[in-house]
Design a protein around this motif. Structure first.
Motif, mmCIF file in Angstrom:
data_model
loop_
_atom_site.group_PDB
_atom_site.id
_atom_site.type_symbol
_atom_site.label_atom_id
_atom_site.label_comp_id
_atom_site.label_asym_id
_atom_site.label_seq_id
_atom_site.Cartn_x
_atom_site.Cartn_y
_atom_site.Cartn_z
ATOM 1 N N GLU A 138 3.111 -6.127 4.783
ATOM 2 C CA GLU A 138 2.652 -6.059 6.178
ATOM 3 C C GLU A 138 3.840 -5.901 7.123
ATOM 4 O OE1 GLU A 138 -0.440 -5.922 7.486
ATOM 5 O OE2 GLU A 138 -1.168 -5.765 5.423
ATOM 6 N N GLN A 139 4.920 -6.611 6.860
ATOM 7 C CA GLN A 139 6.105 -6.520 7.708
ATOM 8 C C GLN A 139 6.728 -5.120 7.610
ATOM 9 O OE1 GLN A 139 9.174 -9.327 6.801
ATOM 10 N NE2 GLN A 139 10.246 -8.979 8.745
ATOM 11 N N ILE A 140 6.788 -4.561 6.424
ATOM 12 C CA ILE A 140 7.324 -3.203 6.245
ATOM 13 C C ILE A 140 6.469 -2.199 7.013
ATOM 14 C CG2 ILE A 140 7.628 -1.343 4.559
ATOM 15 C CD1 ILE A 140 8.522 -3.546 2.572
ATOM 16 N N ILE A 141 5.156 -2.311 6.902
ATOM 17 C CA ILE A 141 4.259 -1.398 7.624
ATOM 18 C C ILE A 141 4.465 -1.543 9.130
ATOM 19 C CG2 ILE A 141 1.828 -0.955 8.188
ATOM 20 C CD1 ILE A 141 1.176 -1.544 5.261
ATOM 21 N N ILE B 12 6.789 0.638 14.234
ATOM 22 C CA ILE B 12 7.694 0.472 15.374
ATOM 23 C C ILE B 12 8.727 1.591 15.387
ATOM 24 C CG2 ILE B 12 9.540 -0.976 16.308
ATOM 25 C CD1 ILE B 12 7.897 -3.400 15.448
ATOM 26 N N SER B 13 9.301 1.851 14.207
ATOM 27 C CA SER B 13 10.338 2.887 14.162
ATOM 28 C C SER B 13 9.751 4.278 14.368
ATOM 29 C CB SER B 13 11.116 2.818 12.854
ATOM 30 O OG SER B 13 10.315 3.248 11.786
ATOM 31 N N ALA B 14 8.518 4.506 14.020
ATOM 32 C CA ALA B 14 7.884 5.811 14.208
ATOM 33 C C ALA B 14 7.660 6.071 15.694
ATOM 34 C CB ALA B 14 6.578 5.892 13.446
ATOM 35 N N GLY B 15 7.430 5.040 16.460
ATOM 36 C CA GLY B 15 7.193 5.185 17.896
ATOM 37 C C GLY B 15 8.477 5.468 18.645
ATOM 38 N N THR B 16 9.624 5.206 18.137
ATOM 39 C CA THR B 16 10.898 5.400 18.837
ATOM 40 C C THR B 16 11.754 6.406 18.076
ATOM 41 O OG1 THR B 16 11.868 3.559 17.655
ATOM 42 C CG2 THR B 16 10.889 3.086 19.802
ATOM 43 N N THR B 17 11.170 7.526 17.779
ATOM 44 C CA THR B 17 11.939 8.533 17.050
ATOM 45 C C THR B 17 12.884 9.296 17.967
ATOM 46 O OG1 THR B 17 10.143 10.107 17.287
ATOM 47 C CG2 THR B 17 10.256 8.839 15.237
#
Length: 153
Positions: A123-126, A131-136
């Protein structure tokens, strides 16, 4: 019916011989190391071993010798020895079973905890991926221009 002294002595000799055989472990098939088998092996009525009957003292001696052997850990009756061995084996197996059940319970708990941790980590990895996908978009700062100061031409 009265028996003569010679017959009584002969019967007593048979009783003592049968007693010695039984106490050595030579128990007949279907018999046990007891008064009933002793009387049968000596060809004497079992009732003659009780009360004030003629063979009460050999019965007392037989029971005493049998008890001494049992206290010493010797069991002349193969059937009783087998029962004692099986009881001991049963106790050992019950202890092993209890230990195995305890180990299984501990391993089941460990497995549950490990699966819960893996699920939490997943769950933490997902969450971190989202989060990282939103700040590409990475912002680049303009490069610094270096100007040479003090050059007079």
């Amino acid at each position: 019916m009265r028996i003569s002294a010679a017959q009584r002595a002969e019967n007593e000799d048979r009783v003592r011989a049968a007693m010695d055989r039984l106490l050595r472990g030579e128990v007949p098939p279907g018999g046990r190391c007891d008064i009933k088998t002793l009387a049968s092996e000596a060809a004497v009525f079992r009732t003659a071993f009780y009360g004030t009957r003629p063979y009460a003292h050999p019965r007392v001696e037989f029971e005493h010798r049998l008890n001494v052997m049992r206290e010493a850990g010797e069991i002349p009756d193969p059937r009783e020895a087998r029962v004692a061995r099986l009881k001991a084996e049963n106790t050992i197996l019950r202890e092993r079973l209890a230990k195995s059940e305890q180990t299984i319970d501990e391993l089941t708990d460990f497995r549950s905890q490990a699966l819960a941790r893996l699920a939490a980590q997943h769950e933490q990895i997902i969450r971190l991926r989202e989060i990282s996908a939103g700040t590409t978009r990475v912002s680049h700062f303009p490069a610094l221009r270096t100007t040479v100061i003090g050059s007079c031409s």
